[in-house]
Write a protein that holds these residues in place. Structure first.
Motif: not given
Length: 203
Positions: A177-181
């Motif tokens: 999720a951090g990467l997507l964000l």
């Protein structure tokens, strides 16, 4: 009520808010919280997003003009804010979950700029500017509320995924999720820069 306009508003805002895409980020931010706090965070985020969208629908252009702020600036600010959140998710440097953190998560980044971000704000402002008559304004209002209900239901029942993933899965999901964000943030900033360049080139 104008059903055709309602459909356009509903589909447009649903695609922009992307409830299924919100689930990994929501779980990454709230997965370690008790179920009750997670549900409260989802409810607060949706309520805030609804409030922000309604305010900008009613007085968005006037507010931006008064502050001398262009929409690309709002977009860039949202991107910078998301980068800070994504770095916390990627590095694991988050505060211990408690009541105050739950409220913070609900307000930023869930409520804004993820749900009530530049895309949703701009789309709503355009719909309102093009509307003519009570029926069309009502269609826009009902469309906005319907989208927020859909988002709330998605977040409300995301707890089932938490039970399946367990702590280890939540940890992996947090990094993803951090990467997507971070990718969303970079795209927001890139779009803002492109809009600024196009704006100044046209002058």
């Amino acid at each position: 009520m104008d059903l055709k306009l309602f459909g356009e508003v509903f589909v447009t805002l649903l695609v922009i808010t992307d409830p299924p895409g919100m689930v990994p980020i929501f779980l990454a931010l709230t997965g370690t919280l008790p179920a009750r706090d997670r549900i409260r965070a989802g409810t607060q985020a949706v309520a805030l997003a609804l409030g922000v969208i309604v305010v900008f629908a009613v007085a968005g252009q006037t507010l931006l003009d008064y502050l001398h702020v262009d929409l690309p600036a709002l977009q860039g600010a949202g991107g910078l804010l998301l980068i800070l959140i994504s770095l916390e998710l990627l590095t694991g440097k988050q505060d211990d979950p408690n009541q105050q953190v739950t409220s913070n998560i609900a307000l930023v980044p869930l409520g804004t700029p993820l749900l009530a971000g530049p895309g949703a704000i701009v789309a709503t402002m355009l719909f309102v500017q093009q509307a003519d008559g009570v029926a069309e304004y009502m269609a826009i209002a009902v469309g906005i509320v319907a989208v927020m209900v859909a988002v709330w239901l998605t977040l409300r029942f995301s707890g089932v995924i938490v039970k399946i993933l367990r702590p280890g899965g939540i940890e992996v999901l947090t990094r993803i999720a951090g990467l997507l964000l971070a990718a969303i943030a970079v795209q927001l900033i890139a779009d803002a820069v492109a809009a600024f360049v196009a704006d100044y080139a046209a002058r």
